[in-house]
Scaffold this active site. Structure first.
Site, PDB file in Angstrom:
ATOM      1  CE1 TYR A  31      -3.290  -2.831   0.257  1.00 39.86           C
ATOM      2  CE2 TYR A  31      -2.692  -3.101   2.564  1.00 39.86           C
ATOM      3  CZ  TYR A  31      -3.383  -3.532   1.449  1.00 39.86           C
ATOM      4  OH  TYR A  31      -4.163  -4.671   1.520  1.00 39.86           O
ATOM      5  CG  HIS A  60      -4.079  -1.223  -9.484  1.00 41.28           C
ATOM      6  ND1 HIS A  60      -4.078  -0.616  -8.248  1.00 41.28           N
ATOM      7  CD2 HIS A  60      -4.269  -2.543  -9.246  1.00 41.28           C
ATOM      8  CE1 HIS A  60      -4.273  -1.518  -7.302  1.00 41.28           C
ATOM      9  NE2 HIS A  60      -4.386  -2.705  -7.875  1.00 41.28           N
ATOM     10  NE  ARG A  63      -6.455  -2.181  -4.263  1.00 45.55           N
ATOM     11  CZ  ARG A  63      -6.597  -2.540  -2.995  1.00 45.55           C
ATOM     12  NH1 ARG A  63      -7.379  -1.825  -2.177  1.00 45.55           N
ATOM     13  NH2 ARG A  63      -5.941  -3.577  -2.495  1.00 45.55           N
ATOM     14  CB  THR A  66     -10.692  -4.766  -1.219  1.00 39.17           C
ATOM     15  OG1 THR A  66     -10.291  -5.114   0.128  1.00 39.17           O
ATOM     16  CG2 THR A  66      -9.473  -4.793  -2.128  1.00 39.17           C
ATOM     17  CE  LYS A 298       0.524  -8.634  -2.397  1.00 40.25           C
ATOM     18  NZ  LYS A 298      -0.561  -8.632  -1.413  1.00 40.25           N
ATOM     19  CG  ASP A 361      -1.014  -6.396  -5.032  1.00 43.69           C
ATOM     20  OD1 ASP A 361      -1.993  -6.888  -5.629  1.00 43.69           O
ATOM     21  OD2 ASP A 361      -1.050  -6.110  -3.820  1.00 43.69           O
TER      22      ASP A 361
END
Length: 493
Positions: A31, A60, A63, A66, A298, A361
């Site tokens: 982030y 992207h 944002r 979610t 991740k 990502d």
């Protein structure tokens, strides 16, 4: 779609990305806003070399949260406001804080990130734009089919063409410049899409990333939670999960608003120039804990810590190899054979040398894993799911600590908002002429290089030189795992 003009904010420039409050903003994992990562090897094109190919794989831009994360953030704020009978001075702002962030879409700040990215891409690879009136000389664009990814590609394109117009100053008779239609690839559950995972059932059912994070939270969050409960409020008891939601709010609240033209000290929203007030609730060590938590998720969910992660990136790697070698795509995993077999939707021509792809990502981490970028990471030492390695918390982004970063996996260095991976081919014959590679003999001399957020990564398994580059044929050979389809058979075992 709202597309911004290339007017970068002071905190976020095309050249270096986001640099304000870096000790905080660069510790938000995936982030974090894009920032240029210092490189042990110079990212400049080496003297005597000329580029023959450039491709960007981009995440992207920034944002909104979610839906699930937005609901969790809203719930903890409601819990505090309805239960707290007393607030410590540093926490009093929560009483009047209204959570009004959107869901899922790009923020205005994220739009500007992508405009900046397009500007930078043009500035770096202008030598490959031979004739701006020829569509084949301009970037071929693909985007995975989610709205924020498509919008990112649009804003990137606006930045790219704005920089091109400023550089070339074409006569009015040549305007508008030719642009090809963007290829948008569906993200439906059954669609073959190399930039969006979803087909490999065993991988989709995997919980390794969630499990690693849960173990780490249980070992490291209780002291943070206890401090906030003891010092921040009366009448409310936060859980570790509540605290994580408050931590998540810091980056989203910071990048939620339109970028400002200069630094601000006012209390009004400022699109990244002013940190979210929720940052003041946490210490520098808390930031490291949060950053490491995101890296664990991740690494074990979509990277080397998941046995099927590399397989998710195999299709994209095989498309990359096809473009690098100007040969048909050979793949039986996630590629769309209809698109990849059509010159209009997957052009393969020696005259086509500039490409731009837009994704997410999680998918980018899988692709980089398939490319063997993380083979130097010592998972046992550097990715422990209970204890943060000393090196992780101490290195930061200081160029003086570059050597200490070797063997680390920091997700903010890899896939922040607006992350970009550059794939380059070059030929180095010392003449610096900038001419196109024409002969097969010259093609045999081509070298491949990969940069992740401006950091040159030394390629593995292909006899990389001191500048991190491999000969094209050796690089292709080193992608044997991808060329044989990875472990795709295990997806449905």
């Amino acid at each position: 779609l709202r597309v911004l003009s290339p007017n970068p904010a002071s905190c976020d420039s095309p050249e270096l990305g986001y640099q304000c409050n870096s000790e905080t903003t660069h510790t938000w994992g995936q982030y974090s806003p894009f920032f240029s990562v210092p490189s042990e090897i110079s990212p400049s094109v080496p003297e005597g070399c000329r580029l023959t190919f450039a491709q960007v794989l981009s995440r992207h831009g920034a944002r909104f949260p979610t839906p699930g994360k937005a609901a969790a953030i809203s719930a903890v704020l409601t819990k505090i406001k309805t239960s707290a009978t007393w607030y410590a001075p540093d926490f009093e702002f929560i009483k009047d804080y209204n959570y009004v962030l959107g869901v899922d879409h790009l923020t205005a700040f994220g739009e500007q990130e992508m405009v900046n990215s397009g500007i930078k891409f043009y500035q770096r690879y202008a030598s490959l734009i031979r004739d701006y009136t020829d569509p084949e000389s301009l970037p071929f664009i693909r985007a995975s089919g989610q709205e924020r990814v498509i919008a990112s590609a649009e804003n990137f394109t606006t930045g790219f063409y704005s920089a091109l117009l400023a550089d070339k100053n074409p006569p009015p008779s040549s305007l508008p410049l030719p642009r090809q239609e963007m290829v948008i690839i569906s993200e439906s559950p059954t669609a073959n899409n190399t930039m969006h995972h979803g087909l490999c059932r065993a991988f989709e059912d995997s919980t390794t990333g969630d499990a690693a994070q849960a173990t780490f939270i249980a070992a490291n969050f209780p002291p943070i939670t206890a401090r906030l409960n003891a010092q921040g409020f009366k009448g409310v008891t936060l859980s570790d999960t509540d605290v994580l939601s408050l931590m998540d709010l810091r980056p989203f609240d910071t990048v939620a608003y339109p970028p400002s033209s200069s630094l601000t000290t006012s209390s009004s929203p400022s699109g990244g120039s002013k940190l979210s007030p929720f940052c003041s609730l946490f210490t520098a060590q808390d930031f490291t804990v949060y950053d490491y938590l995101q890296s664990l998720g991740k690494f074990y969910g979509y990277g080397p810590g998941n046995s099927l992660a590399a397989t998710q990136g195999v299709g994209y790697v095989n498309e990359l190899l096809a473009r690098l070698t100007v040969s048909p795509v050979v793949d039986n995993t996630t590629t769309n054979s209809t698109l990849d077999g059509n010159e209009d939707t997957f052009p393969l021509s020696r005259n086509r040398t500039v490409f731009a792809d837009f994704s997410h990502d999680n998918d980018m981490v899988g692709i980089l894993t398939a490319l063997r970028i993380f083979e130097g990471v010592d998972a046992e030492k550097m990715m422990d799911n209970t204890t943060i390695p000393r090196e992780y918390g101490e290195t930061g982004d200081d160029p003086a600590n570059l050597k200490e970063r070797e063997g680390l996996f920091k997700v903010g260095w890899v896939v922040p908002f607006a992350a970009r991976v550059y794939f380059e081919k070059m030929i180095c014959d010392g003449d610096g002429s900038g001419e196109m590679v024409q002969s097969e003999e010259e093609q045999d001399k081509e070298l491949v290089r990969i940069l992740v957020n401006d950091r040159v990564v030394k390629l593995n398994g292909c006899e990389a030189d001191e500048l991190g580059r491999c000969k094209l044929d050796k690089f292709v050979e080193s992608m044997e795992f991808a060329r044989r389809g990875g472990d795709w058979d295990k997806c449905f075992a």
